[in-house]
Write a protein that holds these residues in place. Structure first.
Motif, PDB file in Angstrom:
ATOM      1  N   HIS A 114      45.348  40.708  35.483  1.00 44.70           N
ATOM      2  CA  HIS A 114      44.832  39.353  35.712  1.00 44.70           C
ATOM      3  C   HIS A 114      44.681  38.587  34.398  1.00 44.70           C
ATOM      4  N   ARG A 117      44.960  34.470  34.130  1.00 48.95           N
ATOM      5  CA  ARG A 117      43.813  34.325  35.041  1.00 48.95           C
ATOM      6  C   ARG A 117      44.150  33.479  36.263  1.00 48.95           C
ATOM      7  N   ARG A 132      35.794  34.916  35.035  1.00 54.77           N
ATOM      8  CA  ARG A 132      35.505  33.595  34.467  1.00 54.77           C
ATOM      9  C   ARG A 132      34.023  33.432  34.158  1.00 54.77           C
ATOM     10  N   THR A 145      38.554  37.138  40.018  1.00 51.47           N
ATOM     11  CA  THR A 145      38.777  35.934  39.220  1.00 51.47           C
ATOM     12  C   THR A 145      37.460  35.259  38.846  1.00 51.47           C
ATOM     13  N   THR A 154      47.415  36.997  40.569  1.00 50.18           N
ATOM     14  CA  THR A 154      46.456  38.058  40.841  1.00 50.18           C
ATOM     15  C   THR A 154      46.394  38.416  42.319  1.00 50.18           C
ATOM     16  N   ASN A 192      44.269  27.015  38.338  1.00 52.65           N
ATOM     17  CA  ASN A 192      43.162  27.473  37.495  1.00 52.65           C
ATOM     18  C   ASN A 192      42.137  26.391  37.228  1.00 52.65           C
ATOM     19  N   LEU A 252      45.169  32.946  40.227  1.00 52.05           N
ATOM     20  CA  LEU A 252      45.193  33.551  41.559  1.00 52.05           C
ATOM     21  C   LEU A 252      46.610  33.650  42.102  1.00 52.05           C
TER      22      LEU A 252
END
Length: 250
Positions: free
Chosen positions: A229, A234, A177, A173, A239, A9, A236
């Motif tokens: 998600h 958050r 953000r 994502t 997700t 992240n 990847l």
């Protein structure tokens, strides 16, 4: 360590909203090139891609899947390279993120994920009265076209599907953000903005290719995916596989 501090992240923490939207746009345009290629083939030959010889169909899917994976990794590497201070979150903005290790949060995320998968199968039945499981239908179509070689084509499709979904997960994502950076409020952080935007984008193409049922299914399932998600930090790492599973049925 909080979910925002996880290594996967950190690339997103210091990036500005405009740059993240640019990354999401590039990821989406990468998959849009496929539509341009198929449209060109259809225009020049008058035939749909399903009539490709088996070897060509498998190679096309393998090549596209590999290309999308490389584009995905390149865009994520660009994000990390752009990061000015990847170890420091911004002004405590991430302190309110849910912890995916908490039992209640994990349970909610799992329920929403299962709901997204099931709705991808069930929702078209209620909208058009047609029961259709996309992976099964795809195999039947491939078996009709290629016979016993259908399993080989399914392997190629699996690689293609994973690569495509990695890009869609990146779009989700980055949009989520970017929205949080542009409107730093608790409501926006909790809302599945990334999933809603991805759902709208896929619904537009679904409306052209599969009608209202396809568009509605994409919108609902991607919105739920966006909620998953948010509940899983958050990341990847979570997700991307969730996107692969959900979009297999959309």
């Amino acid at each position: 360590m909080s979910p925002a501090d996880q290594p996967e992240n950190r690339a997103f923490a210091p990036a500005d909203a405009g740059f993240l939207v640019s990354i999401a746009t590039l990821a989406l345009l990468a998959t849009a090139l496929e539509a341009v290629v198929d449209g060109t083939v259809l225009t020049l030959t008058g035939e749909i891609p399903w009539v490709y010889p088996l070897a060509w169909q498998v190679l096309a899917w393998l090549g596209l899947g590999a290309a999308w994976v490389l584009v995905h990794r390149g865009l994520v590497a660009w994000l990390r390279h752009r990061a000015a201070d990847p170890t420091t979150p911004e002004d405590g903005a991430e302190l309110a993120l849910p912890d995916p290790r908490a039992t209640s949060t994990a349970t909610t995320a799992l329920v929403l994920f299962v709901a997204a998968v099931l709705l991808g199968v069930i929702l078209p039945v209620f909208l058009v009265g047609q029961w259709r499981v996309p992976p099964v239908q795809l195999y039947l179509d491939l078996y009709t076209a290629y016979g016993a070689g259908a399993w080989l084509a399914m392997v190629g499709f699996a690689v293609y599907h994973v690569g495509r979904c990695l890009l869609f997960a990146l779009v989700l994502t980055c949009v989520q953000r970017a929205a949080e950076l542009r409107w730093p409020s608790r409501t926006v952080r909790r809302a599945p903005v990334g999933g809603l935007v991805l759902g709208v984008l896929l619904a537009l193409s679904g409306l052209l290719l599969g009608g209202v049922a396809s568009a509605a299914t994409a919108l609902v399932c991607c919105t739920l995916l966006g909620a998953v998600h948010n509940l899983t930090g958050r990341s990847l790492r979570w997700t991307a596989p969730a996107t692969v599973a959900v979009l297999l049925f959309v």
